[in-house]
Design an enzyme around this catalytic site. Structure first.
Site, mmCIF file in Angstrom:
data_model
loop_
_atom_site.group_PDB
_atom_site.id
_atom_site.type_symbol
_atom_site.label_atom_id
_atom_site.label_comp_id
_atom_site.label_asym_id
_atom_site.label_seq_id
_atom_site.Cartn_x
_atom_site.Cartn_y
_atom_site.Cartn_z
ATOM 1 C CB CYS A 100 0.509 26.676 -17.242
ATOM 2 S SG CYS A 100 1.486 25.488 -16.306
ATOM 3 C CD GLU A 101 -0.252 19.565 -19.393
ATOM 4 O OE1 GLU A 101 0.531 18.629 -19.131
ATOM 5 O OE2 GLU A 101 -0.999 19.578 -20.382
ATOM 6 C CG HIS A 102 2.640 21.626 -15.277
ATOM 7 N ND1 HIS A 102 3.748 22.017 -16.001
ATOM 8 C CD2 HIS A 102 2.341 20.372 -15.697
ATOM 9 C CE1 HIS A 102 4.110 21.037 -16.809
ATOM 10 N NE2 HIS A 102 3.276 20.037 -16.646
ATOM 11 C CG HIS A 103 1.480 25.884 -11.784
ATOM 12 N ND1 HIS A 103 2.504 25.799 -12.695
ATOM 13 C CD2 HIS A 103 1.940 25.337 -10.635
ATOM 14 C CE1 HIS A 103 3.559 25.225 -12.128
ATOM 15 N NE2 HIS A 103 3.253 24.944 -10.888
ATOM 16 C CD GLN A 141 6.566 28.437 -25.175
ATOM 17 O OE1 GLN A 141 6.536 28.927 -24.044
ATOM 18 N NE2 GLN A 141 7.394 28.889 -26.100
ATOM 19 C CG HIS A 169 5.238 30.124 -19.449
ATOM 20 N ND1 HIS A 169 4.584 28.936 -19.670
ATOM 21 C CD2 HIS A 169 5.952 30.390 -20.578
ATOM 22 C CE1 HIS A 169 4.901 28.493 -20.882
ATOM 23 N NE2 HIS A 169 5.729 29.352 -21.445
ATOM 24 C CB CYS A 171 3.271 28.952 -13.848
ATOM 25 S SG CYS A 171 4.137 28.493 -15.356
#
Length: 208
Positions: A100-103, A141, A169, A171
């Site tokens: 995940c590019e956010h976390h 995703q 996920h 996250c």
């Protein structure tokens, strides 16, 4: 407690010279940053259990994001064949792992790819490699699903392409709402799949 007993309780310290540098300077630089992160977290990267962790983590991260070095179109062009027929081709349940590019936490699941040939087919294993080419990056995703669909459509010039992705996920499981039984499904399609709901239904029924 004797002096010898006291010494046995101390963590073993390994000198930095025992960590062999990687042949890839990028991996070495990533490892240097991981070592700094460990220190910021309050850990001692020179203790026995952690002395090789920055290098191991760097190698793992480099491998997990190797998709940046892969060209999905080029992967498919190595195995495109002329073929008339086949109303629909489906490669189902391709396992993938992404970040995940956010976390920068893992998400993972399965992708199914279907396409309607227009005089060309591609080696089945190449579609699985295309999934990896996009999954092995920092991703979301929704974009992963769309990139696979667009790449197959552009390279094969098929009459239609459809991609279904279901993933879990970390996250959502390890942080935030911490919901353990939750999965996410995304669907992307183009060409005749966008025009004909019966074709979409046929694909979805086939991958159940």
């Amino acid at each position: 407690m004797s002096q010898s007993d006291s010494n046995s309780l101390k963590p073993n310290v390994v000198t930095p010279q025992e960590v062999t540098p990687d042949t890839n300077p990028v991996v070495n630089e990533i490892a240097r940053h991981y070592e700094a992160i460990l220190r910021l977290l309050g850990e001692d990267p020179t203790r026995e259990g952690l002395v090789k962790t920055p290098m191991r983590a760097a190698k793992a991260m480099y491998k997990a994001t190797r998709g940046y070095e892969l060209d999905a179109g080029e992967i498919m062009r190595k195995a495109i064949f002329t073929h008339e027929g086949s109303r629909m081709v489906i490669v189902q349940d391709v396992e993938f792992y992404s970040l995940c590019e956010h976390h920068i936490l893992p998400f993972f699941g399965k992708v199914s790819v279907g396409y309607l040939p227009k005089g060309k087919i591609v080696g089945l294993s190449k579609l699985a490699r295309v999934v990896d080419a996009f999954a092995r990056r920092l991703q979301v995703q929704e974009r992963l699903t769309a990139q696979i669909c667009q790449s197959v459509a552009d390279t094969l010039e098929a009459d239609g392409v459809i991609v279904a992705c279901t993933a879990e996920h970390l996250c959502m499981k390890m942080r935030g709402v911490e919901k353990q039984g939750c999965a996410t499904t995304t669907l992307e399609y183009c060409g005749r799949f966008a025009e004909d709901p019966q074709l979409r239904a046929e694909f979805l029924a086939a991958i159940k």
